[in-house]
Write a protein that holds these residues in place. Structure first.
Motif, short mmCIF file in Angstrom:
data_model
loop_
_atom_site.label_atom_id
_atom_site.label_comp_id
_atom_site.label_asym_id
_atom_site.label_seq_id
_atom_site.Cartn_x
_atom_site.Cartn_y
_atom_site.Cartn_z
N UNK A 147 -8.59 21.54 10.36
CA UNK A 147 -8.39 20.00 11.38
C UNK A 147 -8.84 20.42 12.92
N UNK A 148 -8.33 21.60 13.00
CA UNK A 148 -8.90 22.28 14.66
C UNK A 148 -10.52 21.78 14.36
N UNK A 149 -10.81 22.22 13.48
CA UNK A 149 -12.44 21.68 14.07
C UNK A 149 -12.49 20.51 13.53
N UNK A 150 -12.31 19.55 13.31
CA UNK A 150 -12.62 18.51 13.35
C UNK A 150 -12.41 17.34 14.55
N UNK A 151 -11.15 17.67 15.49
CA UNK A 151 -10.40 16.78 16.36
C UNK A 151 -10.98 18.02 17.52
N UNK A 173 -17.19 20.64 8.77
CA UNK A 173 -16.05 20.10 8.71
C UNK A 173 -16.44 19.05 10.01
N UNK A 174 -16.62 17.24 9.71
CA UNK A 174 -17.02 16.62 9.89
C UNK A 174 -15.93 16.24 10.91
N UNK A 175 -16.15 15.54 12.69
CA UNK A 175 -15.37 14.81 13.16
C UNK A 175 -14.10 14.28 12.82
N UNK A 176 -13.65 14.31 13.31
CA UNK A 176 -11.61 13.53 12.66
C UNK A 176 -12.89 11.62 12.85
N UNK A 177 -12.33 11.43 12.39
CA UNK A 177 -12.48 9.69 12.46
C UNK A 177 -11.18 9.36 11.61
N UNK A 178 -11.12 7.89 12.41
CA UNK A 178 -9.57 7.13 11.78
C UNK A 178 -9.92 5.99 10.69
N UNK A 179 -10.34 6.54 9.72
CA UNK A 179 -11.04 5.96 8.53
C UNK A 179 -9.88 5.97 7.87
N UNK A 213 1.31 -1.35 -0.57
CA UNK A 213 -0.47 -0.20 0.37
C UNK A 213 0.76 1.00 -0.28
N UNK A 214 0.57 2.09 -0.70
CA UNK A 214 1.03 3.85 -1.14
C UNK A 214 0.57 4.64 -0.44
N UNK A 215 1.65 5.30 0.34
CA UNK A 215 0.85 6.63 1.82
C UNK A 215 0.98 7.57 0.86
N UNK A 216 0.03 8.31 1.02
CA UNK A 216 -0.09 9.65 0.54
C UNK A 216 -0.54 10.88 0.81
N UNK A 217 0.32 11.80 0.30
CA UNK A 217 0.88 13.24 1.25
C UNK A 217 -1.34 13.43 1.86
N UNK A 218 -0.49 14.42 3.30
CA UNK A 218 -2.10 14.22 3.82
C UNK A 218 -2.77 16.15 3.46
N UNK A 219 -3.53 15.99 2.92
CA UNK A 219 -4.30 16.74 1.83
C UNK A 219 -6.30 16.91 2.12
N UNK A 220 -6.10 16.67 3.09
CA UNK A 220 -7.57 16.18 3.84
C UNK A 220 -8.96 16.82 3.75
N UNK A 221 -8.12 18.63 4.36
CA UNK A 221 -8.58 19.22 4.46
C UNK A 221 -8.74 20.54 4.17
N UNK A 222 -8.07 19.89 2.48
CA UNK A 222 -6.70 21.36 1.84
C UNK A 222 -8.00 21.60 1.06
N UNK A 223 -9.40 21.73 1.23
CA UNK A 223 -10.72 22.31 0.23
C UNK A 223 -11.26 22.63 1.64
N UNK A 224 -12.67 23.99 1.24
CA UNK A 224 -12.95 24.35 2.11
C UNK A 224 -14.54 23.25 2.43
N UNK A 225 -14.88 23.02 4.18
CA UNK A 225 -15.85 21.49 4.41
C UNK A 225 -16.62 22.27 4.93
#
Length: 245
Positions: free
Chosen positions: A201-205, A16-22, A1-13
């Motif tokens: 990310x602060x809002x998600x956490x 903002x959903x609660x953070x989950x280890x999905x 499995x190839x890891x990807x760069x973290x861009x999860x919060x790069x676009x306006x949400x």
């Protein structure tokens, strides 16, 4: 499995959903934690050295909240005849990548056997252990359940066994809290996170992660029955405590 760069919060949400280890988080977690937790790689390496000092032959070594297996792999390198590692996480997505990571890194090293367990650590069926590691996981446990978890860990540690607890810390002194929070934000900016990413990310956490002060951790660990409680690592507002049964 190839890891990807973290861009999860790069676009306006919105919202903002609660953070989950999905699955989404699992794919970028290696990049996320290195860019979010100052001193993380050094901390993991040092946890391996600490655990090696206290691990006993024919005992269990627990990694609670193992995520992708960074600490698990350090535990597997310990030379303790007959010892086994039990790595626990409640996220199937994280364990899937953990399993793949451990299989990849096991090729050229004689390592301790490891059992991956998908479970809520609050409901775990314990076996006697010489080492337990909780790396940035207690902060996701409801505060009113933290003491009882630590008490169960203490009850199942062998004499001389240890708990290594790493957490994000808050500070009761307002000026210290403000300074270290600002320095942590600078660390994230230097790592390439935008202001939008940081804010979202602060809002998600906000609703899922509740850090404690170092003093609260120390008092709780003593209340749980540990005889010695030693803060041994801090980088900005992240730290680790060694507690001896």
């Amino acid at each position: 499995m190839t890891d990807q760069p973290d861009r999860l919060f790069a676009k306006p949400l919105n919202p903002v959903p609660d953070f989950a280890f999905n699955q989404d988080v699992a794919r970028v977690f290696n990049d996320m934690i290195r860019r979010s937790v100052p001193g993380y790689l050094l901390l993991v390496e040092q946890i391996g050295l600490l655990a090696a000092r206290f691990a006993k032959p024919n005992s269990l070594l627990y990694d609670l909240g193992c995520s992708l297996g960074a600490v698990t792999f350090e535990l597997r390198k310990i030379k303790a005849s007959g010892a086994r590692v039990i790595a626990v996480d409640n996220s199937a997505a994280m364990l899937e990548r953990c399993r793949a990571n451990l299989a990849f890194t096991a090729k050229d090293h004689p390592l301790l056997p490891v059992e991956l367990v998908q479970a809520d650590i609050l409901q775990l069926k314990w076996q006697p252990a010489s080492v337990v590691v909780i790396n940035f996981t207690l902060q996701f446990i409801p505060p009113d359940q933290r003491l009882s978890l630590l008490q169960r860990i203490r009850q199942n540690l062998m004499p001389g066994g240890v708990l290594i607890l790493s957490e994000k810390l808050r500070f009761t002194d307002e000026s210290t809290e403000q300074l270290l929070t600002e320095l942590h934000l600078d660390f994230k900016r230097k790592g390439g996170y935008s202001e939008l990413e940081i804010a979202q990310k602060r809002d998600a956490l906000e609703n899922v992660m509740q850090p404690d002060s170092l003093q609260t951790h120390q008092q709780r660990l003593l209340q749980a029955g540990f005889s010695q409680v030693h803060p041994w690592f801090q980088c900005l507002n992240f730290g680790s405590i060694l507690s001896v049964a």
